[in-house]
Scaffold this active site. Structure first.
Site, mmCIF file in Angstrom:
data_model
loop_
_atom_site.group_PDB
_atom_site.id
_atom_site.type_symbol
_atom_site.label_atom_id
_atom_site.label_comp_id
_atom_site.label_asym_id
_atom_site.label_seq_id
_atom_site.Cartn_x
_atom_site.Cartn_y
_atom_site.Cartn_z
ATOM 1 N N GLU A 250 -3.759 -22.969 28.773
ATOM 2 C CA GLU A 250 -4.006 -23.861 30.133
ATOM 3 C C GLU A 250 -2.828 -24.868 30.459
ATOM 4 O O GLU A 250 -1.933 -24.861 29.862
ATOM 5 C CB GLU A 250 -4.893 -24.845 29.105
ATOM 6 N N LYS A 252 -0.131 -27.328 30.325
ATOM 7 C CA LYS A 252 -0.172 -28.726 29.149
ATOM 8 C C LYS A 252 0.553 -29.570 30.754
ATOM 9 O O LYS A 252 1.401 -29.368 30.821
ATOM 10 C CB LYS A 252 1.216 -28.326 28.618
ATOM 11 N N ARG A 273 -6.061 -41.383 24.426
ATOM 12 C CA ARG A 273 -5.896 -41.254 22.675
ATOM 13 C C ARG A 273 -5.448 -42.023 22.084
ATOM 14 O O ARG A 273 -6.439 -41.619 20.870
ATOM 15 C CB ARG A 273 -4.324 -40.688 22.736
ATOM 16 N N ARG A 421 -5.370 -32.356 14.045
ATOM 17 C CA ARG A 421 -4.487 -31.318 13.625
ATOM 18 C C ARG A 421 -4.234 -30.257 13.409
ATOM 19 O O ARG A 421 -4.296 -30.465 11.873
ATOM 20 C CB ARG A 421 -3.180 -31.807 13.724
ATOM 21 N N LYS A 427 0.522 -25.766 21.193
ATOM 22 C CA LYS A 427 1.686 -26.715 22.517
ATOM 23 C C LYS A 427 3.107 -25.528 22.249
ATOM 24 O O LYS A 427 3.081 -25.681 21.497
ATOM 25 C CB LYS A 427 1.624 -28.129 22.571
#
Ligand code: AMP
Length: 597
Positions: A250, A252, A273, A421, A427
């Site tokens: 996707e 970022k 967040r 995580r 990423k």
């Protein structure tokens, strides 16, 4: 439970750094408690009154606390101030002063519940006379407190409790106090916390039943879920390998993460967040989400980025951060800095939890759930199975204004992992270490109406480079930054003579400005980088079929190049050279990283 017991444990917690000892101390404190009292003792120990996401604040300034300490101890306020400056901690000063003061013996010792109720009342006091009410409540509490209790009461109201218990230690303590202390039960306790973001709720549920009772804690609209986080990798090869050779990539987006809670009726609520409620900062998103979500109740996540609504181009992140924490002129900023939410995940759809589904299934649910609107889109996604395709998608992401790609695992076990995580999401950013060294002389070929503060005049301009071979002007950017009010005010006069009703025949652009201009005025601009673009036409097709070159994050330097005619402007060929040079300056990419296999 007496507040003195709590204060005593705080003192011992403060004296140790050993996590194991902290856990024992806390477990011992919590074990005899249940229900409301347990919840309240827990929140107090975190320095809170309610779970953090509710944002309940006491609203007690230093000066107010100082006054309360002065009144409770019979000292002059100035003397309290001096003593606090010396000790660096008004809590300690309160302890000392109250220890020295000749006071009547407290007839009624403080209970945890008294303290909690008084603190709630202090937090609730608002409006006229509220400062005095807060002081009075605090004085009453301090009047009943021992010196040690006073220390922690003062620190609590100032938000400096500092007993150092982190959430993870509290989870350990709950496991010790109310479960068998095993790894397995610890995982289930943490999972309940990740879903609810509410330690009080987890504790009360656990104390009232057992670990199995935690299964009752599910998603609730209006209660944020702790977000799933990503790991990073330095090459696309490594990313794909981690994902088992196949992944959903996707764009970022570089913006603010938003978790949107869409109830069946009532207002949509947005959380950051860090689980702060940010609904008020993006008032335009709520109603639009309510329209975009086909079957509420739903909880969806996305990234909120500033966009140019004329060109659909993503704007620099700083723009959206300017909207955070804004309390005034919200309507104006809303116009000036329009944002778009790119949704990338769904946790609850049609009232049904879907966070446990694998990612492909969640994406399918998301696509069914969302009817895109102007400001609510889906994140652009592509399934890739080899590095070539991944590289191509990366280039496209950068061209679309992304800062890299997010790779998402498609394995069966790719559930949404709240608060974790891991390598289910990876990423990969391509950071340019150097900006564009050279400035560009661009020809104004269009103007866009301003919004917000700039309403009623032009707010931005479409710029083109020159292609001598084709004798045409090809757009490469829309620039609005770098113009002060005076410059904007005089632009219409500077441009007047070139105004054109029709798109000029020698201008090529995929963007339609509000007003066309025949090529005449030349402006000097700088920018962050050159990228490929589907809407600009500079050097069209030279790098990739159908794509032109575009300048990202352009800024007018303030120099009007009246010394140059339009055909003296930067040429499309020069722009192409700049693009090629710039690619070689990029930080290691998959192709260039020496560590890549
Ligand atoms: P970082 O903040 O660098 O650790 O990167 C993770 C963040 O990227 C997430 O928390 C999101 O805010 C953001 N993000 C942007 N685009 C996406 C996407 N398509 N999927 C997931 N997260 C994204």
């Amino acid at each position: 439970m007496r507040f003195a017991e709590l204060a005593d444990v705080y003192a011992r917690l403060e004296a140790t750094k050993a996590r194991l000892e902290m856990r024992h101390l806390l477990a011992g404190l919590l074990r005899p408690l249940k229900g409301r009292e347990l919840e309240e003792a827990l929140y107090l120990s975190q320095g809170l009154l309610r779970p953090e996401y509710e944002g309940v604040e006491l609203g007690v300034a230093d000066s107010l606390a100082r006054r309360a300490v002065a009144l409770a101890s019979g000292e002059e306020e100035a003397a309290v101030g001096r003593a606090a400056r010396l000790s660096g901690d008004l809590g300690r000063t309160a302890e000392e002063l109250l220890g020295r003061a000749r006071r009547l013996a407290a007839d009624e010792p403080l209970d945890v519940r008294d303290v909690y109720a008084a603190m709630r009342a202090i937090a609730a006091a608002a409006g006229e006379g509220s400062q005095e009410q807060k002081v009075q409540r605090l004085v009453t509490l301090l009047g009943r407190a021992s010196p040690l209790e006073a220390k922690y009461l003062v620190r609590f109201v100032l938000g400096t409790l500092r007993v150092g218990v982190r959430e993870m230690t509290i989870l350990d303590a709950l496991n010790e106090a109310f479960a068998d202390g095993s790894k397995e039960s610890r995982l289930r306790i943490e999972a309940a916390f990740n879903l609810s973001s509410d330690l009080g709720l987890v504790a009360v549920t656990l104390a009232g039943g057992d670990v199995a009772a935690l299964a009752k804690i599910g998603l609730e609209v209006g209660r944020p879920v702790r977000p799933m986080l990503a790991e990073r990798e330095t090459t696309l090869e490594a990313v794909l390998e981690r994902m088992g050779g196949r992944a959903a990539l996707e764009i970022k987006y570089d913006g603010l993460r938003v978790q949107a809670h869409v109830p069946r009726d009532g207002p949509v609520r947005l959380f950051s967040r860090r689980l702060e409620e940010i609904s008020a900062q993006f008032p335009e998103l709520g109603p639009e989400l309510a329209r975009a979500i086909r079957s509420p109740p739903a909880i969806v996540e996305g990234e909120c980025v500033p966009v140019d609504l004329d060109t659909d181009e993503i704007q620099p992140f700083q723009d959206v951060s300017r909207r955070r924490g804004r309390k005034h002129d919200l309507a104006k900023v809303q116009e000036e800095i329009p944002v778009r939410l790119f949704l990338f995940d769904v946790l609850l759809a049609d009232g049904v939890p879907v966070y446990g589904l694998d990612f492909a299934a969640r994406r399918a649910r998301l696509e069914q759930l969302v009817r895109p609107t102007e400001r609510v889109h889906l994140a652009t996604q592509r399934i890739v199975e080899d590095v070539e395709a991944a590289k191509e998608f990366l280039d496209e992401s950068i061209a679309a204004g992304g800062e890299g790609v997010m790779a998402k695992s498609l394995k069966p076990e790719s559930a949404y992992r709240a608060g974790a995580r891991g390598y289910w999401w990876i990423k990969y950013k391509r950071d340019y270490t150097v900006g564009l060294a050279d400035s560009i002389d661009g020809v104004v070929v269009g103007g866009f109406h301003g919004r917000g503060r700039r309403a009623g005049r032009f707010g931005a301009f479409l710029l083109a480079v020159y292609d001598p071979a084709k004798d045409r002007f090809e757009s490469f950017t829309k620039v609005g930054s770098g113009f002060d009010d005076a410059a904007l005010a005089e632009m219409p006069h500077r441009l007047e003579r070139w105004a054109s009703e029709e798109p000029p025949a020698n201008v090529a652009s995929g963007i339609t400005p509000d007003r066309w201009f025949r090529p005449g005025l030349v402006l000097e601009v700088r920018g962050a980088e050159l990228t490929l673009s589907p809407v600009h036409r500079a050097a069209l097709g030279a790098v990739r079929a159908g794509a032109g070159l575009a300048l990202r994050f352009p800024r007018f330097t303030g120099r009007y190049r009246t010394d140059k005619g339009p055909t003296d402007a930067t040429t499309a060929h020069e722009l192409l050279e700049m693009y090629r040079k710039q690619v070689r300056q990029a930080a290691p990419t998959a192709d260039e990283d020496p560590g890549a296999s």
